[in-house]
Design an enzyme around this catalytic site. Sequence first.
Site, PDB file in Angstrom:
ATOM      1  N   MET A 118      10.684  24.449   2.004  1.00 44.26           N
ATOM      2  CA  MET A 118      10.118  23.641   0.882  1.00 44.26           C
ATOM      3  C   MET A 118      11.324  23.097   0.090  1.00 44.26           C
ATOM      4  O   MET A 118      10.862  21.890   0.170  1.00 44.26           O
ATOM      5  CB  MET A 118       9.070  24.860   0.190  1.00 44.26           C
ATOM      6  CG  MET A 118       8.636  23.911  -0.769  1.00 44.26           C
ATOM      7  SD  MET A 118       7.659  25.087  -1.650  1.00 44.26           S
ATOM      8  CE  MET A 118       5.909  25.437  -0.141  1.00 44.26           C
ATOM      9  N   ARG A 158     -10.584   0.332  15.549  1.00 49.81           N
ATOM     10  CA  ARG A 158     -10.187   0.915  14.140  1.00 49.81           C
ATOM     11  C   ARG A 158     -11.030   0.349  12.832  1.00 49.81           C
ATOM     12  O   ARG A 158     -11.575   1.099  12.122  1.00 49.81           O
ATOM     13  CB  ARG A 158      -8.738   0.603  13.049  1.00 49.81           C
ATOM     14  CG  ARG A 158      -7.882   1.791  12.700  1.00 49.81           C
ATOM     15  CD  ARG A 158      -6.631   2.292  12.197  1.00 49.81           C
ATOM     16  NE  ARG A 158      -5.870   0.680  11.520  1.00 49.81           N
ATOM     17  CZ  ARG A 158      -4.734   0.237  10.996  1.00 49.81           C
ATOM     18  NH1 ARG A 158      -3.620   1.586  10.967  1.00 49.81           N
ATOM     19  NH2 ARG A 158      -4.309  -0.836  10.882  1.00 49.81           N
ATOM     20  N   TYR A 195      15.187  31.177   7.329  1.00 52.88           N
ATOM     21  CA  TYR A 195      14.751  31.833   7.472  1.00 52.88           C
ATOM     22  C   TYR A 195      14.983  31.622   8.831  1.00 52.88           C
ATOM     23  O   TYR A 195      15.390  30.634  10.721  1.00 52.88           O
ATOM     24  CB  TYR A 195      13.499  30.502   7.977  1.00 52.88           C
ATOM     25  CG  TYR A 195      12.660  31.372   6.048  1.00 52.88           C
ATOM     26  CD1 TYR A 195      12.016  32.456   5.431  1.00 52.88           C
ATOM     27  CD2 TYR A 195      12.914  29.570   5.107  1.00 52.88           C
ATOM     28  CE1 TYR A 195      12.471  32.171   3.987  1.00 52.88           C
ATOM     29  CE2 TYR A 195      12.525  29.936   4.032  1.00 52.88           C
ATOM     30  CZ  TYR A 195      12.155  31.140   3.465  1.00 52.88           C
ATOM     31  OH  TYR A 195      11.605  31.141   1.936  1.00 52.88           O
ATOM     32  N   LYS A 212       1.016  -1.290   0.167  1.00 49.66           N
ATOM     33  CA  LYS A 212       0.297   0.184  -0.725  1.00 49.66           C
ATOM     34  C   LYS A 212       0.920   1.532  -0.190  1.00 49.66           C
ATOM     35  O   LYS A 212       1.854   1.090   0.286  1.00 49.66           O
ATOM     36  CB  LYS A 212      -1.102  -0.183   1.338  1.00 49.66           C
ATOM     37  CG  LYS A 212      -0.166  -0.092   2.621  1.00 49.66           C
ATOM     38  CD  LYS A 212      -0.853   0.112   3.569  1.00 49.66           C
ATOM     39  CE  LYS A 212      -0.418  -0.291   5.131  1.00 49.66           C
ATOM     40  NZ  LYS A 212      -1.131  -0.031   6.226  1.00 49.66           N
TER      41      LYS A 212
END
Length: 343
Positions: free
Chosen positions: A290, A128, A242, A33
Site C-alpha cells: 500500500m 458509449r 509480502y 477532465k
Amino acid sequence: MATGILTIDIDALISNWKALDSMTNCETAAVVKADGYGLGADRVARALAHAGVRKFFVAATEEGASLRQALGPGPEISVFSGHMAGDTDMISDMQLTPMLNSIDQMLRHVEALPGAPFGVQLDTGMNRLGMEAGEWAAVRDLVVSQNPTLIMSHLACADDPEHPMNPTQLRVFNEMTQGVDAPRSLAATGGILLGDDYHFDLTRPGIGLYGGMPYIEALPVAGLSVPVIQIRDVEEGETVGYSNTWMADRPSRVATIAAGYADGIIRGMGEKAWVHSGDTACKIIGRISMDMIGVDVTDLSEEPSHLDLIGPHQSVDTVAAAADTIGYEILTSLGARYTRRYK
C-alpha cells in the site's frame, strides 16, 4: 520528506498543445477532465488559457464548476456527460455547455434553460455516449434551429491509424452531419494524427498534451521521484515483502521507497517494473504494497536518497506497459499524497 514528488512541466505541456495545434487548420481545444489527467486541472487549464486555449472539455458538470472557478469568466467549458438530472442550476450558474447525448437530455435542457448554449454528441459506432442515427434524425431540425455550439463524436480506435473503424466512423459522422451549419469535432489526440479529414472545425487533444501515446513526439510532462526510507542488507536466500515472492540469489542491498498502490503505483506491475537512480535502472522486487516498495539497489555505487519511477529514462507509457495498461491510467491514478511541483 516522506512522500514522493510529482513534477509537472508546464512548458512541456504548452509545447505539446502548440505542436498539436500546428498540425491543423482549425481551432484546438484542451481536455482537462479527471483533474487534468491527474496533474491538477486548475494549474494546467490556467496555463493553457494563458497560451491561447479558449475552449476546454471536462467529463462531468462538477468538474466544469471547479474549472470555472479556476478560470473565471470567458473560456468555454463543455461537459461530455451532458445535462444530467440535477445539473441545471450548476450549468446555468457556472456558464457550462453540456454536450447533449440523448433526446431526454435535449428536452431537459431546452425546457429548463431555453436559449442556453449546448452542443450535441453523436454515436458513430463506439456505443458509449451520443445520439444514435434514429434519435438524431428525430431531433436534428430542432437542434439546428437552436444553434448548437458544436456537433461532435468520438473515435474508438484512433490510436491505431490502420484500424478500419477510423474511416468507418468518419464516413458515418459526415453522413449524420451533412448539411448541418454548426461547428463539428471528431478528433482527440489520435484523431489529430490521422490527418486533415478528421479535423473538421475543432480538435480536442487530451493525453497528447500530457506527454502520452499515441503522440510519440510529445514532450514528457510528468516526473515522479520517490524518497528512500531505508536501505538494508539482505543475505542470499532471504526474502523481501509480502508472500515471499522475491528471494535474494546473492547478497543484496534493498531499498524501501515511500509509495505504493495507494499512490497509484499499480500492484500488478511489480514483476516487470523498474525505477532509476540517475542513469541506472533498479529492479522493483517483491510485492508492491500500500505505502512501500522494495527495490534492488545492490549495483549502485552510492546509496540513493530517492528513486525515479517516471522521468527522462522511463516514460509514463513504459510504466504503463509494466502494468499491462495505458498511460492514461497511470497519470489519472497518481495519488493525493505526492507533493506536486510545477515548473
